[in-house]
Design an enzyme around this catalytic site. Structure first.
Site, short mmCIF file in Angstrom:
data_model
loop_
_atom_site.label_atom_id
_atom_site.label_comp_id
_atom_site.label_asym_id
_atom_site.label_seq_id
_atom_site.Cartn_x
_atom_site.Cartn_y
_atom_site.Cartn_z
CG HIS A 145 -10.07 -9.20 -33.79
ND1 HIS A 145 -10.69 -9.64 -32.64
CD2 HIS A 145 -8.94 -9.94 -33.89
CE1 HIS A 145 -9.97 -10.58 -32.07
NE2 HIS A 145 -8.89 -10.78 -32.82
CG ASP A 176 -13.91 -8.99 -31.69
OD1 ASP A 176 -13.89 -8.74 -32.92
OD2 ASP A 176 -12.93 -9.45 -31.09
CB SER A 258 -8.35 -13.97 -32.48
OG SER A 258 -7.63 -13.16 -31.59
#
Length: 523
Positions: A145, A176, A258
């Site tokens: 992402h 992911d 992230s």
């Protein structure tokens, strides 16, 4: 006079001394840990860590985390992405009653929307995240992402001395994870640890670039393992589309973390930070990292094959969260027991690894290669570590007896052990399935392909298609199943997808797409 002054002075001194002793004893002395008695009568210390407990003479807390931080920070990079403004094709025309009467071929492309229909533009976007160098020649692992849909990816080291342009090597939305690469040598990189050895209560550090800040280190402990929080599941709610078995920590993680590193106190990589649990979007106590043993498998596949070689067990099961919310009557009707030490199989796919191993509905899978799997999240993680052709052992319970099947050959979705190549239909970025005979009969059609969910790919970048769309034609080719669609996409780069949304009635919609490499170079 002098005598009275002396007496007064002495009395004042005595009172002052007594007051000082009282105050010191009551308020200033070191507070001792609160010790209470539990039911077994053993003192429990709630205020301090007792070194040498549980038979470990070296079980002392670290005095600081400087060694781990110095090892980790140089290998964690700042990723910035840019998504260019793009044109989106909306469905160009709904089906008219004249088309129902005379057919589409009676009308030209101008009426049918061959010119592309209405178009609108989505403005460009910029974002940032983190990544982890895993080799000295510039391979970097991050979250999918973080780089999804990016037209430009740049990478800066913690030193800030140089900025590199990065190339996307491959991505895996199911976990992911993504791999990017910079053209560089002699890069500092993190050493893989072993996430299987991570224990609850263990100290860990989160390293990344939160809130667009420079490299930031936070500390916490592992608060849980094998967490499934549902962030990667498709919007259609289909199971087995995502693999979630997170390491949960209370190390502070915010937006921008992230793709960054979760390391142990030795500075070894044990996870990739991916998500936070928050009602506000900012850190609120818990963060989640993808375990590094799963990361290693995904990264190795992407670098070697260009995509993930994923094996499937071929079972459907009742998620633990669903079982917890079912009544006893519902469980009995479904043939599911509430408390079992494993994953309860509700269905077995034909020609699958599980079918070949003799697994049947009602069996409870308890271990994969000897590793206990009390939850569905742990089953997903263990199976995801293997590729088609690998051999595993399966342990399961049937009729209250435990059995183990060895040398179970893992298979891909097609039921064989062939390597899976990335195809044009994969680049659509959609979860697709054939319409069943029952669905087709109910809709009054011969067949079609149902779009269950839309992730990152051609459909998202080029169209406004929504989940629930049924594809009936691709160009001039009638589509009855996913194989028909795959063949049509391989033959023609620019085409029109024709279909309808059952919940909207019988109106026909058209979406023009271009599957050429220039339109999807970063997918």
């Amino acid at each position: 006079m002098k005598f009275k002054q002396i007496v007064t002075t002495v009395l004042i001194s005595v009172v002052t001394a007594a007051a000082s002793i009282f105050v010191y004893g009551r308020y200033i002395q070191e507070r001792r840990p609160i010790v209470v008695q539990n039911e077994s009568g053993i003192p429990v210390n709630y205020a301090r860590y007792m070194p040498g407990t549980e038979g470990n003479a070296n079980a002392t807390p670290p005095s600081d985390f400087t060694i781990a931080a110095k090892a980790a920070v140089p290998g964690v990079v700042h990723i910035k992405t840019k998504i260019n403004p793009r044109q989106i094709n909306s469905p160009n025309r709904q089906r008219s009653i004249l088309q129902d009467l005379f057919g589409d071929e009676f009308f030209g492309d101008e009426f049918n929307g061959g010119g592309g229909g209405r178009r609108y533009y989505i403005p460009g976007q910029m974002a940032s995240g983190s990544g982890v160098l895993i080799s000295q020649d510039g391979y970097i692992v991050t979250n999918n992402h973080v780089v999804a849909d990016a037209d430009e990816i740049t990478v800066a080291l913690s030193s800030g001395n140089k900025v590199y342009k990065a190339k996307l090597i491959g991505a895996d939305p199911s976990t992911d994870l993504a791999v990017i690469k910079i053209d560089a040598t002699n890069m500092p990189y993190l050493v893989y640890g072993n996430s299987d050895n991570v224990d609850i209560g263990q100290w860990v550090l989160a390293v990344g670039y939160p809130l667009n800040l420079d490299a930031t280190v936070t500390a916490g402990i592992v608060s849980a393992k094998s967490r499934s929080i549902g962030i990667n599941k498709s919007s259609s709610g289909r199971v087995n589309t995502a693999i979630e078995s997170f390491i949960q920590t209370d190390a502070a993680v915010n937006q921008g973390n992230s793709g960054g590193a979760l390391v142990n106190t030795a500075g070894e990589l044990v996870g990739i930070n991916s998500a936070i649990a928050s009602p506000t979007g900012s850190y609120a106590g818990y963060s989640y990292a993808i375990p590094v043993n799963l990361v290693k498998k995904v990264v190795n596949d992407i670098v070697k094959y260009g995509n993930v070689q994923r094996a499937y067990l071929g079972v459907r099961y009742a998620p633990n969260s669903v079982i917890a919310n079912m009544s006893d009557e519902q469980l009995k009707e479904a043939g599911i027991r509430r408390d079992v030490p494993g994953v309860q199989v509700t269905d077995v796919m034909p020609n699958s690894s599980a079918a070949a191993a003799g697994i049947k509905p009602g069996d409870v899978i308890t271990a994969v290669n000897g590793v206990k799997i009390p939850t569905t999240a742990q089953l997903g993680e263990q199976v995801a570590r293997y590729k088609p052709g690998d051999k595993i052992s399966l342990t399961y319970i049937r009729d209250n007896k435990e059995y183990t099947v060895n040398n179970v050959i893992m298979r891909n979705l097609k039921g064989n052990t062939d390597l899976v190549k990335l195809t044009t239909i994969d680049r659509l970025g959609a979860d697709l399935s054939d319409l069943s005979k029952e669905q087709s009969a109910r809709l009054g059609i011969n067949g079609g392909v149902l779009v269950n969910d839309i992730g990152n790919g051609i459909l998202k970048k080029q169209t406004s298609m929504m989940p629930g769309f049924v594809i009936l034609k691709a160009g001039s080719t009638t589509i009855n199943n996913v194989d028909d669609l795959s063949s049509a996409l391989e033959k023609q780069k620019s085409l029109r997808l024709t279909g309808f949304y059952p919940e909207r009635g019988a109106d026909i919609y058209y979406y023009n797409i271009n599957t050429g490499s220039g339109a999807t170079e970063n997918l």
